[in-house]
Design a protein around this motif. Structure first.
Motif, PDB file in Angstrom:
ATOM      1  N   THR A 142       0.831  -1.203   0.000  1.00  0.00           N
ATOM      2  CA  THR A 142       0.000   0.000   0.000  1.00  0.00           C
ATOM      3  C   THR A 142       0.864   1.251   0.000  1.00  0.00           C
ATOM      4  OG1 THR A 142      -1.769  -1.150   1.195  1.00  0.00           O
ATOM      5  CG2 THR A 142      -1.817   1.257   1.214  1.00  0.00           C
ATOM      6  N   ALA A 143       1.881   1.268   0.864  1.00  0.00           N
ATOM      7  CA  ALA A 143       2.784   2.417   0.936  1.00  0.00           C
ATOM      8  C   ALA A 143       3.530   2.606  -0.382  1.00  0.00           C
ATOM      9  CB  ALA A 143       3.774   2.241   2.079  1.00  0.00           C
ATOM     10  N   ALA A 144       3.930   1.499  -1.003  1.00  0.00           N
ATOM     11  CA  ALA A 144       4.637   1.586  -2.279  1.00  0.00           C
ATOM     12  C   ALA A 144       3.730   2.129  -3.375  1.00  0.00           C
ATOM     13  CB  ALA A 144       5.174   0.216  -2.678  1.00  0.00           C
ATOM     14  N   GLY A 145       2.476   1.686  -3.408  1.00  0.00           N
ATOM     15  CA  GLY A 145       1.536   2.194  -4.392  1.00  0.00           C
ATOM     16  C   GLY A 145       1.273   3.677  -4.215  1.00  0.00           C
ATOM     17  N   TYR A 146       1.150   4.103  -2.958  1.00  0.00           N
ATOM     18  CA  TYR A 146       0.870   5.516  -2.679  1.00  0.00           C
ATOM     19  C   TYR A 146       2.053   6.403  -3.050  1.00  0.00           C
ATOM     20  CZ  TYR A 146      -0.023   9.831  -0.160  1.00  0.00           C
ATOM     21  OH  TYR A 146      -0.189  11.150   0.157  1.00  0.00           O
ATOM     22  N   THR A 147       3.250   6.058  -2.545  1.00  0.00           N
ATOM     23  CA  THR A 147       4.415   6.898  -2.820  1.00  0.00           C
ATOM     24  C   THR A 147       4.826   6.823  -4.291  1.00  0.00           C
ATOM     25  OG1 THR A 147       5.876   5.094  -2.070  1.00  0.00           O
ATOM     26  CG2 THR A 147       5.313   6.795  -0.473  1.00  0.00           C
ATOM     27  N   SER A 148       4.533   5.713  -4.945  1.00  0.00           N
ATOM     28  CA  SER A 148       4.787   5.616  -6.372  1.00  0.00           C
ATOM     29  C   SER A 148       3.869   6.556  -7.139  1.00  0.00           C
ATOM     30  CB  SER A 148       4.591   4.182  -6.860  1.00  0.00           C
ATOM     31  OG  SER A 148       4.812   4.084  -8.253  1.00  0.00           O
ATOM     32  N   PHE A 149       2.624   6.663  -6.703  1.00  0.00           N
ATOM     33  CA  PHE A 149       1.679   7.533  -7.389  1.00  0.00           C
ATOM     34  C   PHE A 149       2.063   8.999  -7.244  1.00  0.00           C
ATOM     35  CE2 PHE A 149      -2.001  10.300  -7.552  1.00  0.00           C
ATOM     36  CZ  PHE A 149      -2.605   9.908  -8.729  1.00  0.00           C
ATOM     37  N   VAL A 150       2.401   9.420  -6.032  1.00  0.00           N
ATOM     38  CA  VAL A 150       2.605  10.853  -5.794  1.00  0.00           C
ATOM     39  C   VAL A 150       4.004  11.323  -6.147  1.00  0.00           C
ATOM     40  CG1 VAL A 150       0.826  10.941  -4.015  1.00  0.00           C
ATOM     41  CG2 VAL A 150       3.187  10.462  -3.365  1.00  0.00           C
ATOM     42  N   ALA A 151       5.007  10.425  -6.156  1.00  0.00           N
ATOM     43  CA  ALA A 151       6.383  10.885  -6.375  1.00  0.00           C
ATOM     44  C   ALA A 151       7.226   9.899  -7.169  1.00  0.00           C
ATOM     45  CB  ALA A 151       7.054  11.178  -5.022  1.00  0.00           C
ATOM     46  N   HIS A 152       6.625   8.846  -7.747  1.00  0.00           N
ATOM     47  CA  HIS A 152       7.397   7.795  -8.418  1.00  0.00           C
ATOM     48  C   HIS A 152       8.516   7.297  -7.498  1.00  0.00           C
ATOM     49  CE1 HIS A 152       5.055   8.802 -11.811  1.00  0.00           C
ATOM     50  NE2 HIS A 152       5.835   9.730 -12.335  1.00  0.00           N
ATOM     51  N   ALA A 153       8.214   7.170  -6.215  1.00  0.00           N
ATOM     52  CA  ALA A 153       9.227   6.787  -5.222  1.00  0.00           C
ATOM     53  C   ALA A 153       8.726   5.614  -4.389  1.00  0.00           C
ATOM     54  CB  ALA A 153       9.573   7.973  -4.324  1.00  0.00           C
ATOM     55  N   GLY A 154       8.282   4.569  -5.069  1.00  0.00           N
ATOM     56  CA  GLY A 154       7.693   3.434  -4.360  1.00  0.00           C
ATOM     57  C   GLY A 154       8.681   2.381  -3.916  1.00  0.00           C
ATOM     58  N   ALA A 155       9.943   2.506  -4.306  1.00  0.00           N
ATOM     59  CA  ALA A 155      10.907   1.443  -4.004  1.00  0.00           C
ATOM     60  C   ALA A 155      11.167   1.229  -2.510  1.00  0.00           C
ATOM     61  CB  ALA A 155      12.222   1.710  -4.739  1.00  0.00           C
TER      62      ALA A 155
END
Length: 254
Positions: A142-155
């Motif tokens: 969930t955290a990866a999906g969220y941070t990937s969406f807002v900043a392309h930083a899901g790693a």
């Protein structure tokens, strides 16, 4: 390449460097993919940077999936992908509420704590199979999906779950590649609905496609020849460096 799509030679040069770094990372070489938006944000707005980079990421994902499709652990995918869908949805709902600076700061702090724990307490790493901690997998997905969406930083959130499993580098890379291929493809829908894909941004992205494909292939070539004893330390170091950059940008933007 249509140079008139870019507002200055500096903007073009920075975008090229960002795409190359992201491509090497998408091929499996470290965590440099998170540098893309922060680096491009030095010469354009973070929102524009994210919009330009997303189609490029999708093209990179196609190359990466072709390279790594045989090394995907689908048990892990079943654990983490539902959380990613939830994270994307939350990111879409809160896109105009949470600032880029706050997201970068959160991702940076979490990443530093993760690397510090791995270095200072290596014996605390998880031993076992991916199914051992389903709740952690869901939270990190969930955290990866969220941070990937807002900043392309899901790693970083994904690596909190993945790296302690000490998978073979090929399995680690293949599963990570597939996760973000699905995640980035799904992100195209809300990004389009938010009106981020205008003609100039799509043109900038298209101009980067050849560089994106070449750099992604180069990253995959390197990882396939890399031993785990080199792969994991390199990944930890790259995550730490990116984390410091994200924290710096986050604090500066508050």
């Amino acid at each position: 390449m249509h140079l008139d799509l870019f507002n200055s030679p500096t903007e073009l040069a920075v975008t090229l460097v960002a795409v190359i770094l992201v491509g090497l990372s998408k091929g499996g070489l470290g965590g440099m993919s998170m540098l893309g938006v922060p680096l491009m944000a030095l010469v354009m707005s973070p929102v524009t940077a994210a919009a330009v980079l997303l189609p490029v990421l999708v093209v990179m994902d196609v190359v990466s999936v072709i390279q790594w499709r045989k090394w995907v652990d689908w048990r892990i995918m079943r654990r983490i992908l539902p959380g990613s869908l939830l994270g994307i949805f939350i990111g879409w709902l809160t896109a105009e509420v949470v600032s880029d600076a706050v997201v970068r700061l959160i991702v940076g702090v979490v990443s530093v704590l993760f690397v510090a724990r791995a270095v200072l307490a290596p014996r605390a790493r998880i031993e076992g199979v991916p199914g051992d901690r389903p709740l952690l997998a869901h939270v990190c997905g969930t955290a990866a999906g969220y941070t990937s969406f807002v900043a392309h930083a899901g790693a970083p959130p994904l690596q909190i779950y993945m790296m302690p499993l000490q998978l073979d580098p090929k399995i680690f890379t293949g599963t990570t590649v597939m996760f973000f291929a699905v995640t980035n493809a799904l992100k195209l829908i809300p990004y389009t609905m938010l009106g981020e894909f205008d003609a100039q941004n799509l043109g900038r992205a298209a101009a980067m496609f050849p560089i994106a494909m070449l750099s992604t292939w180069a990253g995959a070539w390197a990882v396939r020849r890399m031993r785990a004893a080199i792969f994991y330390p390199l990944t930890y170091v790259s995550v730490a460096l990116v984390a410091i950059k994200l924290i710096w940008d986050g604090l500066a933007g508050l």
